[in-house]
Write a protein that holds these residues in place. Sequence first.
Motif, mmCIF file in Angstrom:
data_model
loop_
_atom_site.group_PDB
_atom_site.id
_atom_site.type_symbol
_atom_site.label_atom_id
_atom_site.label_comp_id
_atom_site.label_asym_id
_atom_site.label_seq_id
_atom_site.Cartn_x
_atom_site.Cartn_y
_atom_site.Cartn_z
ATOM 1 N N VAL A 255 -47.043 41.581 7.198
ATOM 2 C CA VAL A 255 -45.995 40.777 8.293
ATOM 3 C C VAL A 255 -45.385 40.288 7.544
ATOM 4 C CG1 VAL A 255 -46.706 38.708 8.889
ATOM 5 C CG2 VAL A 255 -49.104 39.571 8.348
ATOM 6 N N ILE A 256 -44.322 40.161 5.991
ATOM 7 C CA ILE A 256 -43.760 39.597 5.862
ATOM 8 C C ILE A 256 -42.755 40.935 5.898
ATOM 9 C CG2 ILE A 256 -42.213 38.993 3.647
ATOM 10 C CD1 ILE A 256 -44.789 38.052 2.613
ATOM 11 N N VAL A 257 -42.691 41.838 5.867
ATOM 12 C CA VAL A 257 -42.354 42.901 6.171
ATOM 13 C C VAL A 257 -41.504 43.233 7.297
ATOM 14 C CG1 VAL A 257 -42.038 43.492 3.492
ATOM 15 C CG2 VAL A 257 -43.273 44.348 5.383
ATOM 16 N N PHE A 258 -42.455 42.402 8.796
ATOM 17 C CA PHE A 258 -42.290 43.275 9.570
ATOM 18 C C PHE A 258 -41.368 43.393 9.966
ATOM 19 C CE2 PHE A 258 -46.981 42.477 11.489
ATOM 20 C CZ PHE A 258 -47.408 43.758 11.044
ATOM 21 N N ASP A 259 -40.954 44.472 11.033
ATOM 22 C CA ASP A 259 -39.050 43.843 11.458
ATOM 23 C C ASP A 259 -39.651 44.120 13.078
ATOM 24 O OD1 ASP A 259 -37.147 44.706 13.253
ATOM 25 O OD2 ASP A 259 -36.616 46.913 12.246
ATOM 26 N N TYR A 260 -39.913 42.564 13.424
ATOM 27 C CA TYR A 260 -40.516 42.637 14.459
ATOM 28 C C TYR A 260 -39.755 42.885 15.810
ATOM 29 C CZ TYR A 260 -43.238 39.104 11.467
ATOM 30 O OH TYR A 260 -43.569 38.132 11.153
ATOM 31 N N ASP A 264 -44.787 46.700 18.363
ATOM 32 C CA ASP A 264 -44.949 45.788 19.539
ATOM 33 C C ASP A 264 -46.332 44.740 19.222
ATOM 34 O OD1 ASP A 264 -46.634 47.502 22.256
ATOM 35 O OD2 ASP A 264 -48.211 46.496 21.351
ATOM 36 N N SER A 265 -46.201 43.598 20.289
ATOM 37 C CA SER A 265 -46.493 42.156 19.973
ATOM 38 C C SER A 265 -48.412 42.918 20.212
ATOM 39 C CB SER A 265 -46.375 41.629 22.064
ATOM 40 O OG SER A 265 -46.785 42.566 22.842
ATOM 41 N N ASP A 266 -49.052 43.933 20.707
ATOM 42 C CA ASP A 266 -50.639 44.043 20.648
ATOM 43 C C ASP A 266 -50.380 44.136 19.056
ATOM 44 O OD1 ASP A 266 -50.910 43.445 22.952
ATOM 45 O OD2 ASP A 266 -50.685 45.944 23.720
ATOM 46 N N TYR A 267 -49.972 44.760 18.618
ATOM 47 C CA TYR A 267 -50.362 45.253 16.622
ATOM 48 C C TYR A 267 -49.308 43.980 16.402
ATOM 49 C CZ TYR A 267 -49.155 47.406 12.513
ATOM 50 O OH TYR A 267 -49.342 47.978 11.231
ATOM 51 N N ILE A 268 -48.289 43.188 16.396
ATOM 52 C CA ILE A 268 -48.397 42.223 16.042
ATOM 53 C C ILE A 268 -49.400 40.993 15.496
ATOM 54 C CG2 ILE A 268 -46.844 40.335 15.460
ATOM 55 C CD1 ILE A 268 -44.215 41.798 16.567
ATOM 56 N N SER A 269 -49.668 41.066 17.735
ATOM 57 C CA SER A 269 -51.371 39.515 17.969
ATOM 58 C C SER A 269 -53.073 40.552 16.199
ATOM 59 C CB SER A 269 -51.707 39.970 18.860
ATOM 60 O OG SER A 269 -50.658 39.121 20.102
ATOM 61 N N ALA A 270 -52.585 41.788 16.366
ATOM 62 C CA ALA A 270 -53.949 42.347 15.818
ATOM 63 C C ALA A 270 -53.914 41.854 15.082
ATOM 64 C CB ALA A 270 -54.293 43.769 16.204
#
Length: 289
Positions: A255-260, A264-270
């Motif tokens: 999560v810390i190193v995510f490139d938002y 995809d929003s679904d990947y971030i939500s999951a």
Amino acid sequence: MIRLTYASSANEEWHPEDLLKLLKQCRTNNGAKNVTGILLYANGTFFQVLEGEEETVESIYKKIQKDPRNHDCTIIEKQPIVERAFPYWSMGFEKIDIKELNKMEGLHNFFENDFTPAGFASHKHIIGPLITHLRNKLIKHVTIGKHEELPMEHEDPFIRLLHGTIRIGVKFLAFLMVFVIILSIFDVLYTIWNKISEPPYLLLTTNDLLETFGSFLAVLIAIEIFINITLYIRSDVIPVKLVVATALMAISRKVIVFDYKHLDSDYISASSLVVIALGVTYMLIQKNE
């Protein structure tokens, strides 16, 4: 304070439910009087150790003598003590068979014919080893958090062999994991050096910081994995909490190193739901402890 050891004969065979009822009664009465000890029942004979203030212990023993459920009460030892052998038990209890007792060091052959009040009285030398054995057995039963994934004490020699083989493999994996941790530390140093040695010198951008943090967390996760590996050859830790903590750290690192901007929003939500689930699980485990 004294320790009084006695033996008596049961007037009839005691069933498990009867022994449990007796044990509850002993714990209630003795606990209120700060008397500790242990009660052993085998082969129709009671063996009991009482520890506490002399007047209180003697009062309890006099009541036991008058109890119609037993007879032939015989004092084996009565001696002053500085500390208790069973300080945590208002009355510990063991029901073990003669075969188990005969395996105890220093007690060979005694219990075949002499497990009676008179036998105890004429073989006082076995009291010390017997008390030590019972104390260790109780401690083993009540030790909190004791857990061993690959126990070497098993009745099947083939299982012992398999456990021993796996333990060797685990030790080798632990050694390799230490090597990986050392390499990871050098990777952190290399990452930092690359970032501060390029223009603008000695400055880190936001992306540089995130990449550096990711390297640090990778080392920490490697250390947690090393601890997880060694769990299989330890007996003082139950692995559930540590496994959940490792998983939580791993997903948090992602999560810390995510490139938002590119995910995809679904990947971030999951991923968020996984973090929440692991966090709640860890909280419940911590609360239960």
